[in-house]
Design a protein around this motif. Structure first.
Motif, PDB file in Angstrom:
ATOM      1  N   SER A  57       0.791  -1.240  -0.168  1.00 37.07           N
ATOM      2  CA  SER A  57       0.050  -0.158  -0.054  1.00 37.07           C
ATOM      3  C   SER A  57       0.920   1.149  -0.039  1.00 37.07           C
ATOM      4  CB  SER A  57      -0.973   0.114   1.059  1.00 37.07           C
ATOM      5  OG  SER A  57      -0.250   0.232   2.494  1.00 37.07           O
ATOM      6  N   ASP A  58       0.232   2.138  -0.484  1.00 37.38           N
ATOM      7  CA  ASP A  58       1.163   3.460  -0.431  1.00 37.38           C
ATOM      8  C   ASP A  58       1.158   3.938   0.898  1.00 37.38           C
ATOM      9  OD1 ASP A  58       0.768   3.937  -3.137  1.00 37.38           O
ATOM     10  OD2 ASP A  58      -0.924   4.854  -3.256  1.00 37.38           O
ATOM     11  N   GLY A  59       2.294   4.580   1.205  1.00 38.70           N
ATOM     12  CA  GLY A  59       2.825   4.963   2.634  1.00 38.70           C
ATOM     13  C   GLY A  59       3.496   4.026   3.490  1.00 38.70           C
ATOM     14  N   ALA A  60       3.615   2.782   3.166  1.00 38.42           N
ATOM     15  CA  ALA A  60       4.140   1.610   3.663  1.00 38.42           C
ATOM     16  C   ALA A  60       5.341   1.881   4.002  1.00 38.42           C
ATOM     17  CB  ALA A  60       3.954   0.246   2.966  1.00 38.42           C
ATOM     18  N   PRO A  61       6.250   1.522   5.110  1.00 39.36           N
ATOM     19  CA  PRO A  61       7.564   1.543   5.278  1.00 39.36           C
ATOM     20  C   PRO A  61       8.456   1.205   4.117  1.00 39.36           C
ATOM     21  CG  PRO A  61       6.612   0.478   7.105  1.00 39.36           C
ATOM     22  CD  PRO A  61       5.698   0.563   5.998  1.00 39.36           C
ATOM     23  N   TRP A  62       9.536   2.047   3.942  1.00 42.34           N
ATOM     24  CA  TRP A  62      10.510   1.802   2.932  1.00 42.34           C
ATOM     25  C   TRP A  62      10.884   0.305   2.971  1.00 42.34           C
ATOM     26  CZ3 TRP A  62      15.069   5.304   1.373  1.00 42.34           C
ATOM     27  CH2 TRP A  62      15.689   5.019  -0.021  1.00 42.34           C
ATOM     28  N   LEU A  63      11.508   0.068   4.216  1.00 38.29           N
ATOM     29  CA  LEU A  63      12.232  -1.038   4.278  1.00 38.29           C
ATOM     30  C   LEU A  63      11.334  -2.072   5.272  1.00 38.29           C
ATOM     31  CD1 LEU A  63      15.019  -2.179   3.151  1.00 38.29           C
ATOM     32  CD2 LEU A  63      15.938  -1.817   5.384  1.00 38.29           C
ATOM     33  N   GLN A  64      10.787  -3.183   4.914  1.00 37.92           N
ATOM     34  CA  GLN A  64       9.790  -3.870   5.592  1.00 37.92           C
ATOM     35  C   GLN A  64      10.403  -5.168   6.291  1.00 37.92           C
ATOM     36  OE1 GLN A  64       5.970  -4.350   3.718  1.00 37.92           O
ATOM     37  NE2 GLN A  64       6.155  -2.480   2.372  1.00 37.92           N
ATOM     38  N   GLN A  65       9.574  -5.854   7.191  1.00 36.65           N
ATOM     39  CA  GLN A  65      10.140  -7.087   7.616  1.00 36.65           C
ATOM     40  C   GLN A  65      11.296  -7.167   8.412  1.00 36.65           C
ATOM     41  OE1 GLN A  65       8.727 -10.634   5.462  1.00 36.65           O
ATOM     42  NE2 GLN A  65       7.173  -9.109   4.517  1.00 36.65           N
ATOM     43  N   THR A  66      11.795  -5.873   8.896  1.00 36.64           N
ATOM     44  CA  THR A  66      13.098  -5.930   9.345  1.00 36.64           C
ATOM     45  C   THR A  66      13.326  -7.005  10.657  1.00 36.64           C
ATOM     46  OG1 THR A  66      12.662  -3.933  10.504  1.00 36.64           O
ATOM     47  CG2 THR A  66      13.398  -3.449   8.598  1.00 36.64           C
ATOM     48  N   GLU A  67      14.972  -7.144  10.494  1.00 40.76           N
ATOM     49  CA  GLU A  67      15.128  -7.860  11.757  1.00 40.76           C
ATOM     50  C   GLU A  67      16.535  -7.626  12.118  1.00 40.76           C
ATOM     51  OE1 GLU A  67      15.321 -12.106  10.776  1.00 40.76           O
ATOM     52  OE2 GLU A  67      13.286 -11.955   9.570  1.00 40.76           O
ATOM     53  N   SER A  68      17.007  -7.429  13.340  1.00 37.03           N
ATOM     54  CA  SER A  68      18.451  -7.058  13.516  1.00 37.03           C
ATOM     55  C   SER A  68      18.797  -7.904  14.752  1.00 37.03           C
ATOM     56  CB  SER A  68      18.425  -5.715  13.801  1.00 37.03           C
ATOM     57  OG  SER A  68      19.802  -5.300  14.155  1.00 37.03           O
ATOM     58  N   TYR A  69      20.026  -8.440  14.709  1.00 41.85           N
ATOM     59  CA  TYR A  69      20.603  -9.300  15.856  1.00 41.85           C
ATOM     60  C   TYR A  69      22.002  -8.672  16.159  1.00 41.85           C
ATOM     61  CZ  TYR A  69      16.761 -12.138  14.110  1.00 41.85           C
ATOM     62  OH  TYR A  69      15.467 -12.333  13.788  1.00 41.85           O
ATOM     63  N   SER A  70      22.422  -8.408  17.250  1.00 40.22           N
ATOM     64  CA  SER A  70      23.828  -7.736  17.399  1.00 40.22           C
ATOM     65  C   SER A  70      24.750  -8.860  17.408  1.00 40.22           C
ATOM     66  CB  SER A  70      23.716  -7.535  19.121  1.00 40.22           C
ATOM     67  OG  SER A  70      24.954  -6.635  19.368  1.00 40.22           O
ATOM     68  N   TRP A  71      25.879  -8.482  16.612  1.00 40.15           N
ATOM     69  CA  TRP A  71      27.265  -9.348  16.310  1.00 40.15           C
ATOM     70  C   TRP A  71      28.293  -8.772  16.926  1.00 40.15           C
ATOM     71  CZ3 TRP A  71      28.776 -10.756  10.781  1.00 40.15           C
ATOM     72  CH2 TRP A  71      29.868 -11.588  10.820  1.00 40.15           C
ATOM     73  N   VAL A  72      29.032  -7.751  16.521  1.00 44.98           N
ATOM     74  CA  VAL A  72      30.072  -6.897  17.126  1.00 44.98           C
ATOM     75  C   VAL A  72      29.606  -5.545  17.243  1.00 44.98           C
ATOM     76  CG1 VAL A  72      32.174  -6.292  16.697  1.00 44.98           C
ATOM     77  CG2 VAL A  72      31.199  -8.402  15.639  1.00 44.98           C
ATOM     78  N   GLU A  73      29.299  -5.287  18.696  1.00 41.75           N
ATOM     79  CA  GLU A  73      28.474  -3.856  18.999  1.00 41.75           C
ATOM     80  C   GLU A  73      29.655  -2.802  18.852  1.00 41.75           C
ATOM     81  OE1 GLU A  73      26.930  -3.785  22.736  1.00 41.75           O
ATOM     82  OE2 GLU A  73      25.637  -5.597  22.501  1.00 41.75           O
ATOM     83  N   ALA A  74      30.854  -2.885  18.931  1.00 42.88           N
ATOM     84  CA  ALA A  74      32.034  -1.812  18.869  1.00 42.88           C
ATOM     85  C   ALA A  74      31.917  -1.425  17.464  1.00 42.88           C
ATOM     86  CB  ALA A  74      33.341  -2.373  19.343  1.00 42.88           C
ATOM     87  N   TRP A  75      31.675  -2.322  16.438  1.00 43.47           N
ATOM     88  CA  TRP A  75      31.877  -1.786  15.036  1.00 43.47           C
ATOM     89  C   TRP A  75      30.410  -1.576  14.750  1.00 43.47           C
ATOM     90  CZ3 TRP A  75      35.790  -6.187  13.155  1.00 43.47           C
ATOM     91  CH2 TRP A  75      36.761  -6.065  13.865  1.00 43.47           C
ATOM     92  N   ASP A  76      29.315  -1.558  15.311  1.00 41.00           N
ATOM     93  CA  ASP A  76      28.024  -1.343  14.850  1.00 41.00           C
ATOM     94  C   ASP A  76      27.610  -2.277  13.929  1.00 41.00           C
ATOM     95  OD1 ASP A  76      25.704   0.030  14.711  1.00 41.00           O
ATOM     96  OD2 ASP A  76      26.059   1.066  12.992  1.00 41.00           O
TER      97      ASP A  76
END
Length: 513
Positions: A57-76
Motif C-alpha cells: 500500500s501507499d505510505g508503507a515503510p520503505w524497508l519492511q519485515q526488518t530483523e536485527s541481531y547484535s554481532w559486534v557492537e563496537a563496530w556497529d
C-alpha cells in the motif's frame, strides 16, 4: 521485528542445506540432488511467505519485515535484514530460479568424474550469499556477502565448467570481482569513518546528506566501480563472456540471471541515497557508458559463433538498458530498470537453460555444429525461439514492458540518448533471429543424424523446468501491474535523493488526462 524471522530463514536455510548436502558421500549422488532440491524448494516457499506478508500500500515503510541481531557492537555490526519492493522482486527471482537451475543441471555430471554433492552444495551456498546481499541492511554485512559469493561461483566455473579455458574464465571472474570489491572496501571504511562508526543502512539514509565535494565523489566511485564490474557495465564487462561461455549452462543462468543483478540493485540501494550529489555528477558519463554498451554488445553478439558467449553478450546489452533507466532519473525509467532486472533474469535464464539442453545433446556450443535441428527437436526448438523472442523484448513477453518503460522515461530525460539506445532493439532482432536460423532452420547438418541424443526432444523433466519460466514470461508480459505496484514505492523513495520530482512523466500504469 517480525514474529517469524523469515528473512533470516531465507539466508540460513540454504546455508544449512549446503552443509548437509556437502556431507553426503560422493557415491550417493541422487541423495545429494534430491536433498538440495528440497532445500531450494523450501527457500522458494519462504520467499512466497515474505511476498504475501509484504505491504504494497501507499505510505508503507520503505524497508519492511526488518530483523536485527547484535554481532559486534563496537563496530556497529549487526545481522540486519530488511526488504523493499526492489529487493522483493530479486529475492523472488533468486528463489524461483535456483530449483529450476538444479533441475536443468540434473544430468550434467553423469558423464564426468566430479563430485555431485559438492556441486549442489555450492549452488545452495551461492543462493544463500545472493539472498543475503538483497536482504542486508548493514553496509558491512552487504560487503561480506558481496565478496563471499565469489567463492562458490569460482568453483562452479573452474571445477564444473566446460572447455579448455574454464580455469582462465574462473580466475578472470574472481580477480575482476575481487579488485572491484577492494575499491568498495576502501569506500566502506571511508563511509564508516565519515559517519562516526555507523554501518546501519537505515541510519545512514536518514542522516544529514554528505556534503558535496571530492570525498563524496571518491566514495561514490569506490562503490560504483565494484557494482559496475559485477553488473557488468561497459567497459567493465570483459569477464562475462568468458565466464558465461565456460560455466555450465544452468550456472550461467544463475550468474547472468541473478548474480549480475546484485550490481544494479546495489547502485539503487547504496549509490543514489548515500551519494546523491556524486550520482548527479557522474550520471551523464554513466548514461554514455550504458548506451555504448547497448550498441557495442549487440554488434559483438552478432559476430559470435558460440551460443553461450552470444547469450552473454546479449546480457551486456541489456545491462546497458538497465543503466540508462536508472540514471535517466525518472520514475518511469527507473521502474522499467527494476522490472528489467527481474524480467531479464527470467528470459535469459530460460535462454541459457535451453542452450544447455542443446549443448548437452550435441556436445558442442558452436553454432556451426548445428543446422536444421528443429526437424527432430520441434518442442525444444519452439522453446528456444520463445526464449529468444522474449530476450529481444517481443510485445506480450515480460521484457517488453521493461524496455518500453526505460525508453519512455529516457525520452523524457534525454531524447538523443534514447534514440541511440533504440538501435539496440533492431540489433537484438538481428542476433536472436540469426542464432535461431543457424541452429534450428536451414540445411540439416549431417553430423546430427549420427547422434541419438539429437533425436530426443524435451523430456518430462525438461518440460517441467521450462514451463514455469514460460508461464511467468507470458503472465508478467500480459499483466505486469503486480510487479509495478511492488516496485514503484521503493523507486520513489530512492529517486527522492537525486531529483526533486521523480514522476516527471506519467507514472507507470497511468495516463495523461
Amino acid at each position: 521485528m517480525n514474529e517469524l524471522p523469515l528473512l533470516s530463514a531465507l539466508v540460513a536455510v540454504p546455508l544449512i542445506g549446503a552443509v548437509i548436502v556437502a556431507s553426503v558421500r560422493r557415491e550417493q549422488a541422487n541423495v545429494a540432488k534430491w536433498t538440495a532440491l528440497g532445500f531450494s524448494i523450501a527457500v522458494a516457499v519462504i520467499a512466497a511467505l515474505v511476498a504475501l506478508g509484504f505491504d504494497y500500500s501507499d505510505g508503507a515503510p520503505w524497508l519492511q519485515q526488518t530483523e536485527s541481531y547484535s554481532w559486534v557492537e563496537a563496530w556497529d555490526l549487526n545481522l540486519s535484514w530488511g526488504v523493499d519492493g526492489i529487493a522483493l522482486l530479486l529475492v523472488a527471482l533468486t528463489a524461483g530460479l535456483v530449483p529450476i537451475a538444479m533441475l536443468a543441471a540434473w544430468r550434467d555430471l553423469d558423464s564426468v568424474k566430479r563430485s555431485v554433492p559438492a556441486f549442489f552444495a555450492l549452488i545452495l551456498a551461492l543462493e544463500a550469499a545472493m539472498l543475503a546481499t538483497f536482504l542486508a541492511s548493514n553496509v558491512l554485512l552487504f560487503y561480506f556477502f558481496f565478496e563471499a559469493m565469489l567463492v562458490p561461483m569460482y568453483f562452479l566455473i573452474g571445477s564444473y565448467g566446460t572447455g579448455p579455458r574454464r580455469q582462465y574464465a574462473a580466475v578472470k571472474f574472481f580477480l575482476y570481482s575481487l579488485v572491484g570489491g577492494l575499491f568498495m572496501l576502501v569506500a566502506v571504511i571511508g563511509l564508516w569513518v565519515h559517519n562516526g562508526g555507523v554501518f546501519d543502512w537505515q541510519t545512514l539514509v536518514a542522516a544529514e546528506p554528505m556534503e558535496a565535494g571530492s570525498l563524496q565523489n571518491w566514495l561514490f566511485l569506490g562503490f560504483f566501480i565494484a557494482f559496475a564490474i559485477k553488473a557488468p557495465f561497459f567497459p567493465f564487462h570483459t569477464w562475462l563472456p568468458d565466464a558465461g561461455g565456460a560455466a555450465p549452462a544452468a550456472i550461467a543462468a544463475l550468474l547472468v540471471g541473478v548474480m549480475d543483478k546484485i550490481g544494479t540493485f546495489a547502485i539503487l540501494r547504496y549509490c543514489l541515497p548515500l551519494f546523491p550529489d556524486a550520482t548527479r555528477t557522474f550520471a551523464p558519463w554513466i548514461i554514455g557508458m550504458s548506451v555504448i554498451g547497448v550498441v557495442y554488445a549487440a554488434l559483438v553478439a552478432i559476430g559470435q559463433t558460440d551460443l553461450k558467449r552470444l547469450v552473454a553478450y546479449t546480457s551486456i546489452a541489456h545491462f546497458g538498458f538497465i543503466g540508462l533507466g536508472i540514471f535517466a532519473f525518472t520514475q518511469t525509467s527507473a521502474t522499467g530498470a527494476v522490472l528489467y532486472m527481474f524480467n531479464h533474469g527470467l528470459a535469459t535464464g530460460l535462454l541459457f537453460i535451453v542452450v544447455g539442453m542443446l549443448t548437452l545433446r550435441r556436445g558442442s556450443a558452436s553454432i556451426t555444429d548445428y543446422g536444421g535441428a528443429a526437424k527432430t527437436l520441434p518442442l525444444l526448438a519452439g522453446v528456444f525461439l520463445f526464449a529468444g523472442l522474449a530476450s529481444l523484448s517481443l510485445p506480450g513477453t515480460a521484457p517488453f514492458i521493461s524496455e518500453f518503460l526505460v525508453l519512455l522515461g529516457a525520452f523524457a530525460s534525454n531524447e538523443p540518448v534514447a534514440i541511440v539506445a533504440t538501435l539496440g532493439i533492431i540489433l537484438a532482432a538481428a542476433y536472436v533471429l540469426w542464432m535461431y536460423q543457424r541452429t534450428m532452420q536451414g540445411t540439416r547438418n549431417p553430423a546430427l543424424d549420427d547422434l541419438s541424443a539429437m533425436k530426443r526432444d524435451l523430456t518430462i523433466r525438461e518440460k517441467a523446468l521450462v514451463a514455469p519460466l514460460v508461464i511467468a514470461i507470458l503472465g508478467f508480459g500480459l499483466y505486469p501491474q503486480p510487479l509495478i505496484d511492488a516496485v514503484e514505492p521503493a523507486v520513489d523513495n530512492t529517486l527522492q535523493f537525486v531529483v526533486d520530482e521523480p514522476a516527471d512523466v506519467p507514472a507507470a500504469g497511468e495516463t495523461n488526462e
